[in-house]
Structure formats: C-alpha cells, structure tokens
Write a protein that holds these residues in place. Structure first.
Motif, short mmCIF file in Angstrom:
data_model
loop_
_atom_site.label_atom_id
_atom_site.label_comp_id
_atom_site.label_asym_id
_atom_site.label_seq_id
_atom_site.Cartn_x
_atom_site.Cartn_y
_atom_site.Cartn_z
N GLU A 145 36.46 2.15 -37.01
CA GLU A 145 36.27 1.48 -35.72
C GLU A 145 36.29 2.49 -34.57
O GLU A 145 35.46 2.42 -33.66
N VAL A 146 37.21 3.42 -34.61
CA VAL A 146 37.31 4.44 -33.56
C VAL A 146 36.06 5.31 -33.56
O VAL A 146 35.52 5.65 -32.49
N GLU A 147 35.57 5.67 -34.73
CA GLU A 147 34.35 6.49 -34.81
C GLU A 147 33.16 5.75 -34.20
O GLU A 147 32.36 6.34 -33.49
N GLN A 148 33.06 4.45 -34.46
CA GLN A 148 31.98 3.67 -33.86
C GLN A 148 32.13 3.61 -32.35
O GLN A 148 31.15 3.71 -31.62
N ARG A 149 33.35 3.45 -31.87
CA ARG A 149 33.58 3.43 -30.42
C ARG A 149 33.20 4.76 -29.80
O ARG A 149 32.67 4.80 -28.68
N ARG A 150 33.47 5.87 -30.51
CA ARG A 150 33.10 7.19 -29.99
C ARG A 150 31.58 7.29 -29.86
O ARG A 150 31.07 7.81 -28.86
N ILE A 151 30.85 6.79 -30.85
CA ILE A 151 29.38 6.79 -30.78
C ILE A 151 28.92 5.95 -29.59
O ILE A 151 28.06 6.38 -28.82
N ASP A 152 29.51 4.76 -29.45
CA ASP A 152 29.13 3.88 -28.34
C ASP A 152 29.43 4.53 -26.99
O ASP A 152 28.63 4.45 -26.06
N LEU A 153 30.58 5.19 -26.89
CA LEU A 153 30.93 5.86 -25.64
C LEU A 153 30.00 7.04 -25.36
O LEU A 153 29.63 7.30 -24.21
N ASP A 154 29.59 7.76 -26.41
CA ASP A 154 28.66 8.86 -26.23
C ASP A 154 27.32 8.33 -25.70
O ASP A 154 26.74 8.91 -24.79
N HIS A 155 26.85 7.21 -26.27
CA HIS A 155 25.61 6.60 -25.79
C HIS A 155 25.76 6.17 -24.33
O HIS A 155 24.85 6.38 -23.52
N ALA A 156 26.89 5.57 -24.00
CA ALA A 156 27.13 5.14 -22.62
C ALA A 156 27.13 6.34 -21.68
O ALA A 156 26.54 6.28 -20.59
N HIS A 157 27.74 7.43 -22.11
CA HIS A 157 27.77 8.64 -21.29
C HIS A 157 26.36 9.18 -21.07
O HIS A 157 25.98 9.54 -19.95
N GLN A 158 25.57 9.24 -22.15
CA GLN A 158 24.19 9.72 -22.04
C GLN A 158 23.38 8.84 -21.10
O GLN A 158 22.63 9.33 -20.25
N CYS B 161 17.97 10.33 -12.98
CA CYS B 161 16.59 9.85 -13.11
C CYS B 161 15.96 9.61 -11.74
O CYS B 161 16.56 9.04 -10.84
N SER B 162 14.72 10.06 -11.62
CA SER B 162 14.02 9.91 -10.34
C SER B 162 13.22 8.61 -10.26
O SER B 162 12.70 8.28 -9.20
N LYS B 163 13.12 7.87 -11.33
CA LYS B 163 12.35 6.61 -11.33
C LYS B 163 13.10 5.54 -10.55
O LYS B 163 14.31 5.39 -10.69
N PRO B 164 12.39 4.78 -9.74
CA PRO B 164 13.05 3.70 -9.00
C PRO B 164 13.64 2.64 -9.93
O PRO B 164 14.68 2.07 -9.65
N ASP B 165 12.96 2.37 -11.04
CA ASP B 165 13.44 1.40 -12.03
C ASP B 165 13.65 2.13 -13.34
O ASP B 165 12.69 2.67 -13.91
N ILE B 166 14.86 2.15 -13.84
CA ILE B 166 15.19 2.91 -15.06
C ILE B 166 14.35 2.46 -16.25
O ILE B 166 14.07 3.25 -17.15
N THR C 183 12.03 8.77 -20.71
CA THR C 183 13.20 9.36 -21.36
C THR C 183 14.21 8.26 -21.72
O THR C 183 14.75 8.23 -22.82
N PHE C 184 14.43 7.37 -20.79
CA PHE C 184 15.35 6.26 -21.04
C PHE C 184 14.83 5.38 -22.18
O PHE C 184 15.58 5.00 -23.06
N ARG C 185 13.55 5.10 -22.18
CA ARG C 185 12.96 4.27 -23.26
C ARG C 185 13.14 4.93 -24.61
O ARG C 185 13.48 4.27 -25.60
N LYS C 186 12.95 6.25 -24.67
CA LYS C 186 13.11 6.98 -25.92
C LYS C 186 14.58 6.92 -26.39
O LYS C 186 14.85 6.71 -27.57
N GLU C 187 15.49 7.07 -25.45
CA GLU C 187 16.91 7.00 -25.81
C GLU C 187 17.28 5.60 -26.28
O GLU C 187 18.04 5.43 -27.24
#
Length: 123
Positions: A84-97, A105-110, A115-119
């Motif tokens: 569970e902690v490992e999954q939370r770390r992954i989720d937090l890493d994604h949130a940080h990214q 980001c310079s786009k008015p709408d994310i 880049t955001f779409r690819k992520e």
C-alpha cells in the motif's frame, strides 16, 4: 515504579483519553488499579511510543492490533501495508510530476498540453 495516567500522558505527550481508548480496544494492556486509579508500569510508555510510530506509518487501529500479534499475522499485515505504501509513493510521484509540470506549462488550458497528455497516458 507505577505511574498515574496523567503522568503517563505527560511523559508520552498523548492525551489520557487516547490512552483509555487504546486500552478499551486492546491496544494497550489493562493497567493495575490502586484505589480505583489506573497505575502503569514504565513499559507502558514504550508501548505508547510504538503505537504512535505505527500511526505515523499509516497503520489503522486494526493493523496496529495485528502488528502486536504473533509473527505470521504481523508479517502478513506488514507485507500488505508495504504494498500500500509503495502504491501511495507512486501516486505521490505522479502528483508531484503533474503539479510541477502544471506550474511550468505555458498552455492556458493544461488539457491542450501535449506533454501533459503524454503523462496522463503513461499514468
């Protein structure tokens, strides 16, 4: 040497109400009673420190109970909690990214950002 609940609360920084709650739920052993007042051995402070560390590690009361049981039950609970902690770390890493990119980001709408779409697809 035995101490009162007030002294134990002061020593550990845990409110007396929490100590009584943990006793009711079997997380702390029932203390001796002298003239109706709870009296705790010095080891009770160590048990409370363990309970607090377990809470800080994100364990629920049921998991803390399992943590204090025999080794096979404890190990099974710990393995599940590590996953569970490992999954939370992954989720937090994604949130940080996501947040870091959104900040830069310079786009008015994310949503319009490639880049955001690819992520988003990678997540």
């Amino acid at each position: 040497m035995l101490m009162t609940i007030g002294h134990l609360a002061e020593l550990t920084g845990v409110p007396a109400s929490a100590i009584r709650y943990w006793e009711r739920h079997g997380l702390l052993p029932q203390p001796e009673r002298h003239s109706g007042q709870r009296r705790y051995p010095t080891e009770a402070a160590e048990r409370i420190t363990l309970l607090r560390k377990c809470q800080q590690a994100g364990l629920t009361l049921a998991e803390i109970s399992d943590f204090q049981q025999d080794k096979p039950l404890r190990e099974a609970m710990i393995r599940a909690k590590i996953a569970e902690v490992e999954q939370r770390r992954i989720d937090l890493d994604h949130a940080h990214q996501f947040l870091t990119h959104a900040l830069q980001c310079s786009k008015p709408d994310i949503i319009d950002c490639p880049t955001f779409r690819k992520e988003m697809e990678a997540w």
